[in-house]
Motif scaffolding. Structure first.
Motif, PDB file in Angstrom:
ATOM      1  N   ASN A 116     -19.152  12.998  24.267  1.00 49.53           N
ATOM      2  CA  ASN A 116     -17.793  13.322  24.712  1.00 49.53           C
ATOM      3  C   ASN A 116     -17.071  14.242  23.735  1.00 49.53           C
ATOM      4  O   ASN A 116     -15.852  14.137  23.538  1.00 49.53           O
ATOM      5  CB  ASN A 116     -16.972  12.051  24.934  1.00 49.53           C
ATOM      6  CG  ASN A 116     -17.601  11.123  25.951  1.00 49.53           C
ATOM      7  OD1 ASN A 116     -18.150  11.581  26.953  1.00 49.53           O
ATOM      8  ND2 ASN A 116     -17.522   9.825  25.695  1.00 49.53           N
ATOM      9  N   LYS A 119     -21.338  20.399  26.138  1.00 53.35           N
ATOM     10  CA  LYS A 119     -21.909  21.159  27.258  1.00 53.35           C
ATOM     11  C   LYS A 119     -21.179  22.488  27.447  1.00 53.35           C
ATOM     12  O   LYS A 119     -21.810  23.536  27.604  1.00 53.35           O
ATOM     13  CB  LYS A 119     -21.853  20.313  28.534  1.00 53.35           C
ATOM     14  CG  LYS A 119     -22.864  19.182  28.557  1.00 53.35           C
ATOM     15  CD  LYS A 119     -23.029  18.591  29.938  1.00 53.35           C
ATOM     16  CE  LYS A 119     -21.810  17.784  30.343  1.00 53.35           C
ATOM     17  NZ  LYS A 119     -21.649  16.563  29.540  1.00 53.35           N
ATOM     18  N   THR A 133     -32.941  19.826  30.200  1.00 54.11           N
ATOM     19  CA  THR A 133     -32.281  18.538  29.994  1.00 54.11           C
ATOM     20  C   THR A 133     -33.197  17.436  30.501  1.00 54.11           C
ATOM     21  O   THR A 133     -33.989  17.666  31.425  1.00 54.11           O
ATOM     22  CB  THR A 133     -30.924  18.512  30.737  1.00 54.11           C
ATOM     23  OG1 THR A 133     -30.206  17.345  30.387  1.00 54.11           O
ATOM     24  CG2 THR A 133     -31.119  18.576  32.226  1.00 54.11           C
ATOM     25  N   GLU A 145     -30.052  14.078  36.916  1.00 50.48           N
ATOM     26  CA  GLU A 145     -28.613  13.875  37.076  1.00 50.48           C
ATOM     27  C   GLU A 145     -27.833  14.737  36.094  1.00 50.48           C
ATOM     28  O   GLU A 145     -26.826  15.356  36.457  1.00 50.48           O
ATOM     29  CB  GLU A 145     -28.271  12.398  36.886  1.00 50.48           C
ATOM     30  CG  GLU A 145     -28.820  11.473  37.949  1.00 50.48           C
ATOM     31  CD  GLU A 145     -30.287  11.134  37.754  1.00 50.48           C
ATOM     32  OE1 GLU A 145     -30.899  10.584  38.681  1.00 50.48           O
ATOM     33  OE2 GLU A 145     -30.816  11.425  36.655  1.00 50.48           O
ATOM     34  N   ARG A 146     -28.307  14.775  34.859  1.00 50.87           N
ATOM     35  CA  ARG A 146     -27.619  15.609  33.868  1.00 50.87           C
ATOM     36  C   ARG A 146     -27.818  17.098  34.180  1.00 50.87           C
ATOM     37  O   ARG A 146     -26.924  17.905  33.943  1.00 50.87           O
ATOM     38  CB  ARG A 146     -28.138  15.281  32.474  1.00 50.87           C
ATOM     39  CG  ARG A 146     -27.308  15.887  31.346  1.00 50.87           C
ATOM     40  CD  ARG A 146     -27.737  15.347  29.996  1.00 50.87           C
ATOM     41  NE  ARG A 146     -26.999  15.967  28.906  1.00 50.87           N
ATOM     42  CZ  ARG A 146     -25.865  15.532  28.412  1.00 50.87           C
ATOM     43  NH1 ARG A 146     -25.300  14.447  28.955  1.00 50.87           N
ATOM     44  NH2 ARG A 146     -25.261  16.145  27.418  1.00 50.87           N
ATOM     45  N   THR A 177     -28.013  18.366  37.165  1.00 52.80           N
ATOM     46  CA  THR A 177     -27.052  18.661  38.236  1.00 52.80           C
ATOM     47  C   THR A 177     -25.647  18.828  37.673  1.00 52.80           C
ATOM     48  O   THR A 177     -24.894  19.723  38.083  1.00 52.80           O
ATOM     49  CB  THR A 177     -27.080  17.542  39.273  1.00 52.80           C
ATOM     50  OG1 THR A 177     -28.410  17.379  39.775  1.00 52.80           O
ATOM     51  CG2 THR A 177     -26.138  17.855  40.429  1.00 52.80           C
ATOM     52  N   GLU A 178     -25.273  17.972  36.737  1.00 49.87           N
ATOM     53  CA  GLU A 178     -23.944  18.080  36.122  1.00 49.87           C
ATOM     54  C   GLU A 178     -23.789  19.396  35.370  1.00 49.87           C
ATOM     55  O   GLU A 178     -22.744  20.068  35.470  1.00 49.87           O
ATOM     56  CB  GLU A 178     -23.749  16.893  35.167  1.00 49.87           C
ATOM     57  CG  GLU A 178     -22.398  16.852  34.497  1.00 49.87           C
ATOM     58  CD  GLU A 178     -22.259  15.689  33.529  1.00 49.87           C
ATOM     59  OE1 GLU A 178     -21.246  15.625  32.819  1.00 49.87           O
ATOM     60  OE2 GLU A 178     -23.189  14.846  33.497  1.00 49.87           O
ATOM     61  N   ILE A 179     -24.818  19.796  34.633  1.00 49.23           N
ATOM     62  CA  ILE A 179     -24.745  21.059  33.891  1.00 49.23           C
ATOM     63  C   ILE A 179     -24.676  22.242  34.855  1.00 49.23           C
ATOM     64  O   ILE A 179     -23.915  23.198  34.652  1.00 49.23           O
ATOM     65  CB  ILE A 179     -25.956  21.181  32.945  1.00 49.23           C
ATOM     66  CG1 ILE A 179     -25.871  20.119  31.853  1.00 49.23           C
ATOM     67  CG2 ILE A 179     -26.024  22.565  32.325  1.00 49.23           C
ATOM     68  CD1 ILE A 179     -27.096  20.060  30.965  1.00 49.23           C
ATOM     69  N   ASN A 219     -23.433  22.340  37.872  1.00 46.88           N
ATOM     70  CA  ASN A 219     -22.097  22.423  38.462  1.00 46.88           C
ATOM     71  C   ASN A 219     -21.081  23.004  37.484  1.00 46.88           C
ATOM     72  O   ASN A 219     -20.183  23.770  37.881  1.00 46.88           O
ATOM     73  CB  ASN A 219     -21.655  21.035  38.921  1.00 46.88           C
ATOM     74  CG  ASN A 219     -22.463  20.534  40.111  1.00 46.88           C
ATOM     75  OD1 ASN A 219     -22.976  21.329  40.899  1.00 46.88           O
ATOM     76  ND2 ASN A 219     -22.580  19.225  40.240  1.00 46.88           N
ATOM     77  N   GLN A 220     -21.219  22.653  36.199  1.00 45.20           N
ATOM     78  CA  GLN A 220     -20.287  23.222  35.225  1.00 45.20           C
ATOM     79  C   GLN A 220     -20.511  24.721  35.044  1.00 45.20           C
ATOM     80  O   GLN A 220     -19.553  25.481  34.833  1.00 45.20           O
ATOM     81  CB  GLN A 220     -20.428  22.483  33.895  1.00 45.20           C
ATOM     82  CG  GLN A 220     -19.931  21.047  33.940  1.00 45.20           C
ATOM     83  CD  GLN A 220     -19.728  20.465  32.559  1.00 45.20           C
ATOM     84  OE1 GLN A 220     -19.768  21.167  31.561  1.00 45.20           O
ATOM     85  NE2 GLN A 220     -19.495  19.158  32.499  1.00 45.20           N
ATOM     86  N   LYS A 229     -18.771  26.453  37.842  1.00 44.42           N
ATOM     87  CA  LYS A 229     -17.320  26.492  37.635  1.00 44.42           C
ATOM     88  C   LYS A 229     -16.931  27.582  36.636  1.00 44.42           C
ATOM     89  O   LYS A 229     -15.890  28.226  36.786  1.00 44.42           O
ATOM     90  CB  LYS A 229     -16.834  25.131  37.149  1.00 44.42           C
ATOM     91  CG  LYS A 229     -16.895  24.042  38.208  1.00 44.42           C
ATOM     92  CD  LYS A 229     -16.579  22.673  37.609  1.00 44.42           C
ATOM     93  CE  LYS A 229     -15.172  22.609  37.079  1.00 44.42           C
ATOM     94  NZ  LYS A 229     -14.847  21.257  36.556  1.00 44.42           N
TER      95      LYS A 229
END
Length: 845
Positions: free
Chosen positions: A95, A99, A152, A156-157, A159-161, A163-164, A167
């Protein structure tokens, strides 16, 4: 201003201004469309985290190519060249915004690379401005070159990367991200890869490696990637993905030409080794949010010694003990750890004979603690060791299950040979917690064990300690004691208590300490002829059983390990000749089991950016394949002749000159997986082996043959055979509320143990596969419960409750479904679908 327990808006704004940098500082460092995506939709960021500010404030130089040539604009040849890019290691807590800290440089690197390629194409064509030519050049570059590769460990991670990234490039409508993860169709992924742009590839190591090895177009595109980012590398290593990461890196440009970024939240030893192999030496290191907590083993002063010869091992060990007795007079408690129990026994005998060369003299107490002792003996020795306050005590142990509290306080840890693992070595160093004592840890290794220091103990702050330097230091301390003994042992009880001495229990050194210390080598040479040859050979065999499975930790070939153990038995223990072991004995110890430990060595070679295929081996000269070992694993080469090693041999009989016990009794747990608790069977096994050794020695002296005694004493007593079926072994467990002799078994149920008192033909029996089960004895007057466990050699299916008609005796029992026969065999479908009979979409088996 704080009101009613809530921070006011002014205070929060001031705190943010002082702690975090606003997004506006990136206005001139990022592409304007990327900056708009951060400040407005979809990110709407106001402030950067500390890690993001550290990294992003170095844009754009941080993503420049490593060879920063061709980056100057035309007409500015005299300008200062930009700073070349370097590799990056990000060590940040969770946190912390890591990323976004590497996604923005990846996007900027891709955008700058496209601009450079278009500018170079226009310059080569001699065109100042032509939108159509620029668009064609941009299309050729983006569809043929991969920009950045982000690896990665989980989908799941990934997919998160992904999407970022989308953006971030929200305002770049033609920017594309390729997702390459498991669980999706490879055809779809390759279709998108070949038809679309290849700006950034985000995926998991397993799927990306699969495509690299099987899809030439994918390998060609990846061979031109300029940036490799490994996200959450610590988790990837924990999941065993090091081989995949190395294989992927082998397809990319070499590390001298590409940029590599590694992000992790745990800086472990395997990760440091990976970073050393993937990053160049001048990489940048960013650290944020990590709270350093010093472990107990890190506070200990640690030294290592690589012996010039095995002959120096025991004298060096005595000098280490003497150094501790002179450094901590009246408080010395030394623990010596050995790899095997037999070695602990042998070294205990050696140290009792060498105690005359120690400052404490023959008053030095030597204890042994190992698995050859009975449990009550180990408890007594442990208690005696804890209660010993003489200041001249040594504990020789191979025990690993006892905690620091059970061992008690000690002043020095000496590891002779390698430990079972680096974690066990850390736990041993954590025992050094005694107050008012100078703690120190030493590890003493032979020359062929040095690989363990580099690969397994790389994170330990080990300092070198040579044999000559230690001898000189001990002799100086001994002379200082002889000159002024009162400086080492105070006379008043108050001063003794202040120094941690126990009045009336610690022992002072008598006589000339310097003279005793100088005679260490002489006492050792006089002791060698008195040692038992059989005990030395048994210890040699135990060391073979310990070291052979650890050839991967040592980074040494197994023949070298065997020869090193032979030299140790001859030089250190004084044997006239090297001990003999037959090829069959070594084979049973695991000499040729083929197991090893791979630390991520990529098995593929890149051939012009194309994956190596088996058909390429047919014409080596045509495809420039210079690695002859690529043919391994092909079926057509499985029968090729191979040269057997000198120690290899087929299954045969053991030699009469081999060590006396069975080879299995010497084998240790593979790769450091030692048992947590020692049981009585271990002690019984060693005791029986020692008895067999004594019997063989006596028969050898009397001239009687000993070859027929080649059996394991533990298994020499024949057990009564159990009449059980091979395919369906039945285990029966009786439970009664009134004891084991007062209930009636259900009729028709077989017992799993035979009746030794009755004849086989008179038994009440059930039959299963032609084998006989003896019925249980009759018991009346109690309630009973019968538990039946069926161990089938078939796939375990869902349980069903059978009716009383299925089981003789009318009882309801839990059973598993029988094996399918005939047309009842289930059919399996491919991933593409199917209805189970092979006629559906995608086909069936």
């Amino acid at each position: 201003m704080k009101q009613d327990g809530v921070w006011g808006a002014d205070t929060v704004a001031k705190f943010r201004r002082e702690s975090f940098k606003p997004v506006e500082v990136l206005l001139k460092k990022l592409d304007f469309d990327v900056y708009r995506a951060l400040g407005n939709r979809p990110w709407k960021l106001n402030y950067l985290s500390k890690l993001q500010a550290k990294i992003l404030m170095r844009l754009p130089n941080i993503v420049n190519p490593k060879k920063a040539t061709g980056l100057l604009p035309a007409g500015k040849k005299g300008a200062t060249p930009p700073e070349p890019g370097r590799d990056v290691l990000i060590y940040a807590a969770k946190n912390s915004g890591a990323k976004l800290a590497y996604i923005l440089p990846a996007v900027e690197s891709r955008l700058k690379a496209i601009e450079r390629f278009v500018s170079d194409a226009m310059q080569r064509a001699g065109i100042v401005s032509d939108p159509s030519v620029a668009e064609r050049a941009r299309k050729v570059f983006t569809r043929g070159h991969v920009g950045a590769v982000i690896l990665t460990p989980t989908r799941e991670r990934a997919t998160e990367i992904g999407n970022q990234v989308l953006k971030v490039v929200h305002n770049h409508h033609d920017f594309e991200v390729r997702m390459v993860v498991g669980g999706q169709a490879r055809k779809v992924q390759m279709r998108d890869f070949m038809k679309g742009r290849r700006d950034i590839v985000v995926g998991t190591p397993g799927r990306i490696r699969d495509l690299l090895e099987n899809e030439d177009e994918f390998a060609r595109g990846m061979a031109k990637a300029s940036l490799l980012i490994i996200d959450d590398a610590a988790t990837a290593l924990q999941l065993g993905l090091r081989d995949d990461l190395d294989a992927i890196a082998a397809y990319l440009p070499p590390k001298e030409k590409r940029q590599t970024w590694i992000h992790t939240h745990v800086l472990s030893l395997p990760l440091q080794q990976m970073a050393k192999s993937m990053l160049e030496e001048d990489y940048r290191f960013f650290k944020e949010g990590i709270i350093e907590k010093q472990e107990l083993w890190e506070k200990v002063e640690q030294y290592h010694t690589v012996l010039p010869s095995a002959r120096d091992q025991l004298p060096h060990l005595c000098r280490l003990i003497a150094h501790d007795q002179l450094t901590n007079p009246g408080k010395s408690k030394v623990i010596i750890f050995t790899p095997a129990a037999r070695m602990a026994q042998l070294f205990g005998t050696f140290l009792r004979g060498l105690s005359a060369s120690l400052p404490g003299g023959e008053d030095t107490n030597v204890y042994e603690l190992h698995s050859a002792l009975a449990p009550h003996e180990r408890e007594e020795i442990t208690q005696s060791w804890r209660d010993d306050h003489s200041g001249c005590s040594v504990l020789v142990s191979s025990e690993i299950s006892l905690s620091a509290e059970q061992y008690g306080d000690c002043s020095r840890i000496i590891q002779v040979g390698i430990p079972s693992s680096s974690g066990i070595f850390k736990n041993r160093l954590a025992r050094l917690q005694a107050p008012n004592v100078h703690h120190r840890a030493d590890i003493v290794l032979c020359s062929w064990e040095i690989g363990f220091l580099t690969w397994m103990l790389g994170e330990h702050p080990l300092k070198p300690c040579t044999t000559g330097k230690l001898q000189e230091l001990v002799e100086k301390k001994a002379e200082a004691f002889d000159a002024n003994p009162a400086a080492f042992f105070p006379e008043s009880a108050k001063e003794q208590a202040e120094q941690g001495l126990v009045p009336g229990e610690f022992r002072k050194f008598e006589g000339s300490v310097a003279e005793r210390v100088k005679n260490t080598k002489t006492v050792y040479e006089e002791l060698l002829p008195k040692m038992d040859e059989l005990a030395i050979k048994e210890t040699f065999a135990a060391l073979l059983g310990f070291y052979i499975p650890k050839s991967g930790d040592l980074r040494a070939a197994r023949p070298i390990i065997v020869q090193g153990c032979k030299e140790w038995a001859k030089e250190c223990c004084g044997l006239e000749e090297e001990p003999y072991v037959s090829p069959e004995f070594l084979r049973r110890l695991g000499m040729e089991d083929g197991r090893t430990r791979h630390f991520g060595a990529a098995w593929l070679e890149r051939v012009r950016g194309v994956a190596v295929k088996p058909w390429m081996l047919k014409d080596v000269a045509k495809h420039s394949v210079k690695t002859p070992w690529l043919g391994r694993g092909l079926q057509k080469l499985k029968d090729r002749p191979t040269e057997e090693p000198s120690w290899a041999g087929g299954a045969g009989e053991l030699d009469a000159n081999d060590p006396v016990s069975d080879p299995e009794s010497y084998r240790s747990q593979t790769y450091g997986r030692a048992s947590e608790k020692l049981n009585d069977s271990d002690s019984e096994e060693i005791r029986k082996s020692q008895q067999l050794a004594a019997i063989k020695a006596a028969r050898k002296e009397m001239g009687l043959p000993i070859a027929e005694l080649r059996t394991n004493v533990i298994n020499s007593q024949p057990e009564e055979p159990l009449y059980l079926p091979r395919e369906r072994p039945l285990a029966v467990e009786w439970e009664s509320a009134q004891g084991p002799s007062s209930f009636q078994a259900p009729p028709g149920v077989g017992r799993a143990t035979p009746h030794p008192q009755s004849d086989r033909s008179d038994r009440q029996s059930d039959r299963s596969d032609g084998e006989i089960f003896a019925a249980p004895p009759t018991m009346d007057g109690a309630r009973a419960r019968l538990k039946i466990r069926l161990a089938l050699n078939s796939p375990v299916g869902p349980r069903r409750k059978t009716s009383s008609d299925d089981v003789p005796g009318g009882s309801d029992l839990w059973d598993r479904p029988p094996l399918p026969v005939g047309n009842a065999i289930p059919r399996f479908r491919r991933n593409g679908g199917g209805n189970g009979n092979g006629s559906g979409r995608g086909g069936g088996w």
